[in-house]
Each structure stands twice: as structure tokens, then as C-alpha cells.
Design a protein around this motif. Structure first.
Motif, short mmCIF file in Angstrom:
data_model
loop_
_atom_site.label_atom_id
_atom_site.label_comp_id
_atom_site.label_asym_id
_atom_site.label_seq_id
_atom_site.Cartn_x
_atom_site.Cartn_y
_atom_site.Cartn_z
N GLY A 1 0.78 -1.23 0.00
CA GLY A 1 0.00 0.00 0.00
C GLY A 1 0.81 1.28 0.00
N VAL A 2 2.12 1.16 -0.20
CA VAL A 2 2.98 2.34 -0.19
C VAL A 2 3.21 2.78 -1.64
CG1 VAL A 2 5.41 2.95 0.18
CG2 VAL A 2 4.14 1.81 1.99
N ASP A 3 3.24 4.10 -1.88
CA ASP A 3 3.39 4.51 -3.28
C ASP A 3 4.82 4.23 -3.79
OD1 ASP A 3 5.11 6.66 -2.76
OD2 ASP A 3 3.44 8.02 -2.42
N VAL A 4 4.96 4.33 -5.10
CA VAL A 4 6.19 3.87 -5.75
C VAL A 4 7.43 4.56 -5.18
CG1 VAL A 4 7.41 3.73 -7.95
CG2 VAL A 4 4.97 3.27 -7.84
N GLU A 5 7.31 5.86 -4.95
CA GLU A 5 8.47 6.61 -4.47
C GLU A 5 8.90 6.13 -3.08
OE1 GLU A 5 9.45 11.23 -3.71
OE2 GLU A 5 7.90 10.75 -5.19
N LEU A 6 7.89 5.97 -2.22
CA LEU A 6 8.19 5.50 -0.87
C LEU A 6 8.72 4.08 -0.88
CD1 LEU A 6 5.38 6.83 1.45
CD2 LEU A 6 7.83 7.19 1.66
N ARG A 7 8.24 3.31 -1.83
CA ARG A 7 8.70 1.93 -1.93
C ARG A 7 10.20 1.91 -2.23
NH1 ARG A 7 5.11 -1.18 -5.81
NH2 ARG A 7 3.62 -0.56 -4.23
N ARG A 8 10.60 2.76 -3.17
CA ARG A 8 12.03 2.83 -3.52
C ARG A 8 12.86 3.26 -2.32
NH1 ARG A 8 13.22 1.39 -8.12
NH2 ARG A 8 11.57 1.22 -9.65
N ASP A 9 12.29 4.20 -1.58
CA ASP A 9 12.93 4.71 -0.39
C ASP A 9 13.11 3.58 0.63
OD1 ASP A 9 13.83 7.10 0.58
OD2 ASP A 9 12.10 7.29 1.95
N MET A 10 12.07 2.79 0.77
CA MET A 10 12.10 1.67 1.72
C MET A 10 13.12 0.62 1.27
SD MET A 10 10.68 0.82 4.52
CE MET A 10 9.14 1.67 4.68
N TRP A 11 13.20 0.39 -0.03
CA TRP A 11 14.18 -0.56 -0.54
C TRP A 11 15.59 -0.11 -0.18
CZ3 TRP A 11 11.96 -1.13 -6.20
CH2 TRP A 11 10.76 -1.85 -6.13
N ARG A 12 15.81 1.21 -0.30
CA ARG A 12 17.14 1.73 0.04
C ARG A 12 17.42 1.48 1.52
NH1 ARG A 12 18.52 5.99 2.46
NH2 ARG A 12 16.49 6.98 2.35
N VAL A 13 16.43 1.75 2.36
CA VAL A 13 16.60 1.54 3.80
C VAL A 13 16.93 0.07 4.08
CG1 VAL A 13 15.31 1.47 5.98
CG2 VAL A 13 15.13 3.47 4.50
N ILE A 14 16.22 -0.83 3.43
CA ILE A 14 16.43 -2.27 3.67
C ILE A 14 17.82 -2.70 3.21
CG2 ILE A 14 15.62 -4.59 3.04
CD1 ILE A 14 12.75 -3.36 2.92
N ARG A 15 18.24 -2.18 2.05
CA ARG A 15 19.58 -2.51 1.57
C ARG A 15 20.65 -2.01 2.53
NH1 ARG A 15 18.13 -0.68 -3.42
NH2 ARG A 15 17.46 -2.38 -4.76
N GLU A 16 20.45 -0.81 3.03
CA GLU A 16 21.43 -0.25 3.96
C GLU A 16 21.51 -1.10 5.23
OE1 GLU A 16 21.00 4.35 2.40
OE2 GLU A 16 20.32 3.85 4.43
N LEU A 17 20.35 -1.59 5.65
CA LEU A 17 20.34 -2.46 6.83
C LEU A 17 21.16 -3.72 6.56
CD1 LEU A 17 16.65 -2.46 8.03
CD2 LEU A 17 18.66 -1.64 9.24
N ARG A 18 20.94 -4.29 5.39
CA ARG A 18 21.70 -5.48 5.02
C ARG A 18 23.19 -5.19 5.02
NH1 ARG A 18 21.98 -8.43 0.07
NH2 ARG A 18 22.24 -6.42 -0.94
#
Ligand SMILES: Nc1ncnc2c1ncn2[C@@H]1O[C@H](COP(=O)(O)OP(=O)(O)OP(=O)(O)O)[C@@H](O)[C@H]1O
Length: 326
Positions: free
Chosen positions: A174-191
Motif C-alpha cells: 500500500g505504499v506509493d512507488v516513491e516510498l517503496r524505492r525509499d524503503m528498498w534503500r533503507v532495507i539494503r542499507e540495513l543489510r
């Protein structure tokens, strides 16, 4: 992961499931004999249609649901017998926001750490909030935040007790595309900080973008676990479309052995092939598989003015897998 001599290296597996099954009190068998090893530091995406058993699996690993059979160890600790150290390694970001809306960001993240029995660590909480771009919002009440920020708070809560394994259940639903990309970045950084990530998603694009390995679950069974590249290479199909110089009435018998289809207007020939090589080797060999058909087209006097190729997406592979003999 096979070692040099082909045996498995247990040291690299941070989470290990053996023969895990779950039958709910209703008699519904939600998980059937699931075995899986998650490697330290990977992003693992668990894909499956609604009701496949993803949330059940995560809930079992996180100690929220008891398995009917099987064993699970996290960092070498059995999650039932040795639940306290096992649980302390695991963070969960659930689908639903379960945070008190009237609480501030800082207070709620601090509290989460306390709930795990960890001593206060303001520097760590600050780092987690800064890493998630929440530090400026630390005194805001949760209810005043945007949907994307609320999701970050959920991640911050899960990270507050320094888990080594982080489960994200539909992190961008339910998150828009821009926020999704942002979240992906956050998840990658966590990894990149060494956290092992296991996420469930309905967005195939998300798995395609993020995952190192993909597990597909269908009707409670883990039907496939593969490295993403291998999955796309061995199950992905390629399509070569030839735009013909002159329309064809039918595919010449000399070419009947090839998987060719002719468009209705007779102007396009589509050749479907997989890019897998017999030895499972590199894609470099794949173009060779179109050479014979091109040679035979030339021999049959069929000229083309242009050609294009496309490769199937993970979405197409997934749909094919999940619906095959379903
Ligand atoms: N507490 C329960 N009691 C009985 N059946 C349950 C219970 N929880 C889940 N189920 C059933 O088990 C199956 C798997 O559910 P689960 O929530 O694990 O699926 P899921 O893959 O996470 O689906 P979704 O993508 O919709 O979240 C479903 O058929 C569901 O109805």
C-alpha cells in the motif's frame, strides 16, 4: 551454500528450519514439512499467493505460533527450548501498525528496546532513528506521521534491540512507488550493516529488485528456493520477435520443429526459448540457441527487417510456478 567440496557450511546459516509443519485447530494444514536455511547477511524474499502460509511461517519463527512438527534454530539456538537467546536475535516488522498512536517516536522505540529486556542505550536508539531519517521526528506523535514514516517507526522498533535477523512482512504494501524505492534503500542499507533480511512481498518487482534468494511457497509447501539470478535464468523465457519483410501465409514445414508462432497479419514470427544452458552455465551461451533458427529462416528465404527480444519478468515466472498444476 555448497562449500568447495560440495558439503554445506553450517556456520554460514543463521536460521535453520527442519521439517516444519503447522496444522491449525481447525484442521487446516497451513505449512507442510518446510526445511530451509537462511544464510547470514542475505536478503531472502518469500513469495506466495494469499493464504500460502507466509505469515504462519514468520509467526512460527518469531515464536508467536507453535509449530505442530519440526525444529527451528536461530544462531544455533533452538527457538522453543532456547527461546530467549533465539528470540533476541530476531526482529519482526509486522504488516499492521501496532504502535500507540499517541506515543512519540522516541518513546516508542525506547520502549521496544526495554521490552526485550535490553538496558537503555540512547546512542543506539539515536543511531537507529538517524539511519531511518526519523531523528528530526523523534518528538512527533506517531499519529501525525505519514504512512511511510510510520513504517519506518515499525522498522526502528524492530531494530531497537539489535536483531541479527529482521523479518519484514509486506514492508511496502500500500505504499506509493516513491516510498517503496525509499524503503528498498533503507532495507539494503540495513543489510549492508550485516543484518539478515527475510521479507514477504506481493510485489514481484520488489523481490526482483532486492532479493539475493527467493523462496516460493504454495499451499503450505516451499516449492522452490533459488538464487534470484538462477531462477530468472533457468525459468525465464526469452522471446525473439522477427519483423518480416513480406507477410507469410503459414510457417514453412521446414521450420516446424522450432517453437515459432506467426502473428495473424503474417508479419511477425515469435520464437520462444529459454536462456538456460545444459550445464546451468552462463548466459553467454544463450544467443547460440537462436542461431539455428535464424540460419533456417535464411535458408527458407524468409527475410526480416527488424528483430527484438524480451525476457520474462519474475512476475511471469512466479505466475507460471504458482499456477502450474495448482
Ligand atoms: N489462527 C488460524 N486458525 C486457522 N487457520 C488459520 C489461522 N491463521 C491462518 N490460517 C489459515 O492458514 C493459511 C495460511 O495463512 P497465512 O496467513 O500464513 O497465509 P499468507 O501466505 O501469509 O497469506 P497473506 O499473503 O494473505 O498474508 C490460510 O488458509 C489461513 O486461512
Amino acid at each position: 551454500m555448497p562449500g568447495k567440496k560440495g558439503y554445506t557450511l553450517p556456520m554460514q546459516s543463521i536460521l535453520s528450519l527442519r521439517g516444519v509443519s503447522k496444522t491449525y485447530a481447525t484442521g487446516h494444514s497451513a505449512l507442510k514439512d518446510v526445511s530451509l536455511d537462511i544464510q547470514r547477511g542475505e536478503i531472502f524474499a518469500l513469495l506466495g499467493p494469499n493464504g500460502a502460509g507466509k505469515t504462519t511461517l514468520i509467526s512460527i519463527i518469531c515464536g508467536l505460533v507453535r509449530p505442530s512438527a519440526g525444529t527451528i534454530s536461530a544462531g544455533g539456538h533452538d527457538i522453543v527450548r532456547d527461546w530467549r537467546p533465539a528470540r533476541s536475535l530476531i526482529g519482526l516488522v509486522p504488516q499492521e501498525l501496532t504502535t500507540d498512536a499517541f506515543e512519540t517516536v522516541l518513546a516508542t522505540v525506547r520502549l521496544s528496546r526495554g521490552l526485550f529486556g535490553k538496558p537503555a542505550n540512547p546512542a543506539l536508539v539515536e543511531k537507529v532513528l538517524r539511519d531511518l531519517s526519523l531523528w528530526e521526528k523523534r518528538d512527533s506523535k506517531i499519529m501525525t506521521l505519514s504512512g511511510g514514516m510510520k513504517r519506518r517507526v515499525m522498522i526502528a522498533k524492530a531494530l531497537s534491540h539489535e536483531p541479527q535477523i529482521l523479518f519484514l512482512d509486506e514492508p511496502t504494501a500500500g505504499v506509493d512507488v516513491e516510498l517503496r524505492r525509499d524503503m528498498w534503500r533503507v532495507i539494503r542499507e540495513l543489510r549492508d550493516t550485516g543484518v539478515t533480511i527475510i521479507l514477504t512481498t506481493h510485489y514481484l518487482e520488489e523481490a526482483e529488485e532486492m532479493a539475493d534468494r527467493i523462496g516460493v511457497i504454495r499451499k503450505g509447501e516451499l516449492i522452490l528456493v533459488e538464487r534470484k539470478q538462477d531462477l530468472m535464468r533457468t525459468l525465464g523465457r526469452k522471446e525473439l520477435t522477427l519483423h518480416l519483410a513480406r507477410p507469410l501465409a503459414a510457417i514453412p514445414p521446414a521450420l516446424a520443429a522450432h517453437p515459432l508462432t506467426l502473428s495473424e497479419d503474417g508479419l511477425r514470427l515469435v520464437y520462444t526459448y529459454t536462456s538456460a544452458t545444459p550445464d546451468g552455465g552462463s548466459d553467454a551461451a544463450a544467443p547460440a540457441s537462436i542461431a539455428p533458427v535464424l540460419r533456417e529462416l535464411a535458408a527458407a528465404g524468409i527475410d526480416f527487417t527488424d528483430l527484438d527480444t524480451r525476457q520474462s519478468s519474475l512476475e511471469e515466472i512466479f505466475v507460471g510456478l504458482v499456477h502450474a498444476d495448482a
